[in-house]
Design a protein around this motif. Structure first.
Motif, mmCIF file in Angstrom:
data_model
loop_
_atom_site.group_PDB
_atom_site.id
_atom_site.type_symbol
_atom_site.label_atom_id
_atom_site.label_comp_id
_atom_site.label_asym_id
_atom_site.label_seq_id
_atom_site.Cartn_x
_atom_site.Cartn_y
_atom_site.Cartn_z
ATOM 1 N N ARG A 8 0.829 -1.213 0.000
ATOM 2 C CA ARG A 8 0.000 0.000 0.000
ATOM 3 C C ARG A 8 0.863 1.262 0.000
ATOM 4 N N ASP A 9 1.892 1.261 0.834
ATOM 5 C CA ASP A 9 2.769 2.419 0.946
ATOM 6 C C ASP A 9 3.560 2.641 -0.343
ATOM 7 N N VAL A 10 4.142 1.579 -0.881
ATOM 8 C CA VAL A 10 4.948 1.709 -2.100
ATOM 9 C C VAL A 10 4.069 2.114 -3.282
ATOM 10 N N LEU A 11 2.855 1.574 -3.364
ATOM 11 C CA LEU A 11 1.944 1.969 -4.441
ATOM 12 C C LEU A 11 1.624 3.464 -4.331
ATOM 13 N N ALA A 12 1.285 3.939 -3.154
ATOM 14 C CA ALA A 12 0.971 5.370 -2.971
ATOM 15 C C ALA A 12 2.185 6.240 -3.297
ATOM 16 N N ARG A 13 3.370 5.816 -2.880
ATOM 17 C CA ARG A 13 4.593 6.572 -3.190
ATOM 18 C C ARG A 13 4.846 6.595 -4.695
ATOM 19 N N THR A 14 4.583 5.485 -5.355
ATOM 20 C CA THR A 14 4.759 5.427 -6.805
ATOM 21 C C THR A 14 3.798 6.384 -7.494
ATOM 22 N N LEU A 15 2.569 6.442 -7.018
ATOM 23 C CA LEU A 15 1.600 7.377 -7.589
ATOM 24 C C LEU A 15 2.070 8.809 -7.398
ATOM 25 N N TRP A 16 2.653 9.107 -6.251
ATOM 26 C CA TRP A 16 3.178 10.457 -6.036
ATOM 27 C C TRP A 16 4.314 10.731 -7.021
ATOM 28 N N GLY A 17 5.206 9.774 -7.184
ATOM 29 C CA GLY A 17 6.356 9.967 -8.063
ATOM 30 C C GLY A 17 6.016 10.007 -9.540
ATOM 31 N N GLU A 18 4.995 9.280 -9.931
ATOM 32 C CA GLU A 18 4.661 9.147 -11.349
ATOM 33 C C GLU A 18 3.495 10.024 -11.803
ATOM 34 N N ALA A 19 2.542 10.317 -10.893
ATOM 35 C CA ALA A 19 1.284 10.899 -11.376
ATOM 36 C C ALA A 19 0.666 11.956 -10.464
ATOM 37 N N ARG A 20 1.402 12.508 -9.530
ATOM 38 C CA ARG A 20 0.787 13.471 -8.608
ATOM 39 C C ARG A 20 0.207 14.685 -9.312
ATOM 40 N N GLY A 21 0.725 15.055 -10.468
ATOM 41 C CA GLY A 21 0.224 16.201 -11.209
ATOM 42 C C GLY A 21 -0.910 15.870 -12.153
ATOM 43 N N MET A 27 -4.080 9.464 -11.319
ATOM 44 C CA MET A 27 -3.463 8.575 -10.329
ATOM 45 C C MET A 27 -4.160 7.214 -10.309
ATOM 46 N N VAL A 28 -5.472 7.224 -10.436
ATOM 47 C CA VAL A 28 -6.210 5.956 -10.483
ATOM 48 C C VAL A 28 -5.799 5.157 -11.722
ATOM 49 N N ALA A 29 -5.684 5.804 -12.862
ATOM 50 C CA ALA A 29 -5.262 5.107 -14.088
ATOM 51 C C ALA A 29 -3.862 4.526 -13.924
ATOM 52 N N GLU A 84 -0.595 16.018 -0.280
ATOM 53 C CA GLU A 84 -0.381 15.349 -1.572
ATOM 54 C C GLU A 84 -0.353 13.833 -1.391
ATOM 55 N N PHE A 85 0.343 13.375 -0.354
ATOM 56 C CA PHE A 85 0.459 11.936 -0.128
ATOM 57 C C PHE A 85 -0.886 11.326 0.233
ATOM 58 N N ALA A 86 -1.717 12.074 0.968
ATOM 59 C CA ALA A 86 -3.049 11.571 1.324
ATOM 60 C C ALA A 86 -3.884 11.298 0.072
ATOM 61 N N LYS A 87 -3.779 12.149 -0.928
ATOM 62 C CA LYS A 87 -4.503 11.923 -2.192
ATOM 63 C C LYS A 87 -3.993 10.667 -2.884
ATOM 64 N N CYS A 88 -2.695 10.456 -2.859
ATOM 65 C CA CYS A 88 -2.108 9.262 -3.473
ATOM 66 C C CYS A 88 -2.543 8.001 -2.733
ATOM 67 N N LEU A 129 -5.833 4.432 -23.745
ATOM 68 C CA LEU A 129 -6.327 5.649 -23.103
ATOM 69 C C LEU A 129 -5.270 6.741 -23.204
ATOM 70 N N ARG A 130 -5.742 7.945 -23.420
ATOM 71 C CA ARG A 130 -4.899 9.141 -23.285
ATOM 72 C C ARG A 130 -5.576 9.991 -22.224
ATOM 73 N N LEU A 131 -4.851 10.280 -21.155
ATOM 74 C CA LEU A 131 -5.423 10.999 -20.023
ATOM 75 C C LEU A 131 -4.358 11.940 -19.474
ATOM 76 N N GLY A 132 -4.653 13.218 -19.525
ATOM 77 C CA GLY A 132 -3.672 14.181 -19.051
ATOM 78 C C GLY A 132 -2.390 14.072 -19.859
ATOM 79 N N HIS A 133 -1.289 13.904 -19.162
ATOM 80 C CA HIS A 133 0.015 13.804 -19.810
ATOM 81 C C HIS A 133 0.506 12.372 -19.943
ATOM 82 N N HIS A 134 -0.397 11.402 -19.828
ATOM 83 C CA HIS A 134 -0.014 9.993 -19.958
ATOM 84 C C HIS A 134 -0.812 9.319 -21.078
ATOM 85 N N ILE A 135 -0.136 8.427 -21.779
ATOM 86 C CA ILE A 135 -0.778 7.595 -22.793
ATOM 87 C C ILE A 135 -0.589 6.145 -22.356
#
Length: 141
Positions: A8-21, A27-29, A84-88, A129-135
């Motif tokens: 759970r922690d590593v997944l949330a940290r990864t979301l922060w590192g990869e998709a917080r913006g 982040m869900v995608a 920010e981390f709480a959202k992730c 899917l194309r969403l935000g700045h990710h494909i």
């Protein structure tokens, strides 16, 4: 496979590192891409084992590379801003519990549109899917 607190922690940290913006939808995608790898059934030596193993597999998610600007935050050397981390954590929880459906159509890959050119693995993959700045993409069988 049971999901551990480390997962759970590593997944949330990864979301922060990869998709917080990318907002909650982004982040869900991204979390679904990771879940799709965990559940893929491929040889575990390829994706990694469990959520932490998939996220931290070398060169799979660049935020975990030791030379990435996000790494000091992910490793705990610097604090991630609490709000920010709480959202992730919420995005991670929603995907782990299946509370949000997979918007990626089974994607196991994505890349950022900020890259100067698409990565080579795009050849032979199907864009889902194309969403935000990710494909997002999945392998074509």
């Amino acid at each position: 496979m049971p999901v551990t607190e480390k997962d759970r922690d590593v997944l949330a940290r990864t979301l922060w590192g990869e998709a917080r913006g990318e907002g909650m939808d982004g982040m869900v995608a991204t979390a679904w891409t990771i879940r799709n790898r965990v559940e893929d059934g491929k040889d575990r030596s390829w994706w990694g084992e469990g959520y932490a193993g998939v996220c931290q597999k070398p060169y799979q998610f660049s935020c975990w590379n030791s030379n990435d600007l996000n790494y000091p935050y992910l490793s705990g050397a610097k604090p991630i801003p609490a709000a920010e981390f709480a959202k992730c954590q919420l995005a991670a929880q929603q995907v782990l519990e299946g509370a949000k459906p997979d918007p990626t159509g089974g994607a196991t890959h994505y890349y950022s549109t900020s890259m100067p050119k698409p990565p080579s693995w795009v050849n032979g993959a199907k864009q889902t899917l194309r969403l935000g700045h990710h494909i997002f993409f999945k392998d074509v069988p």
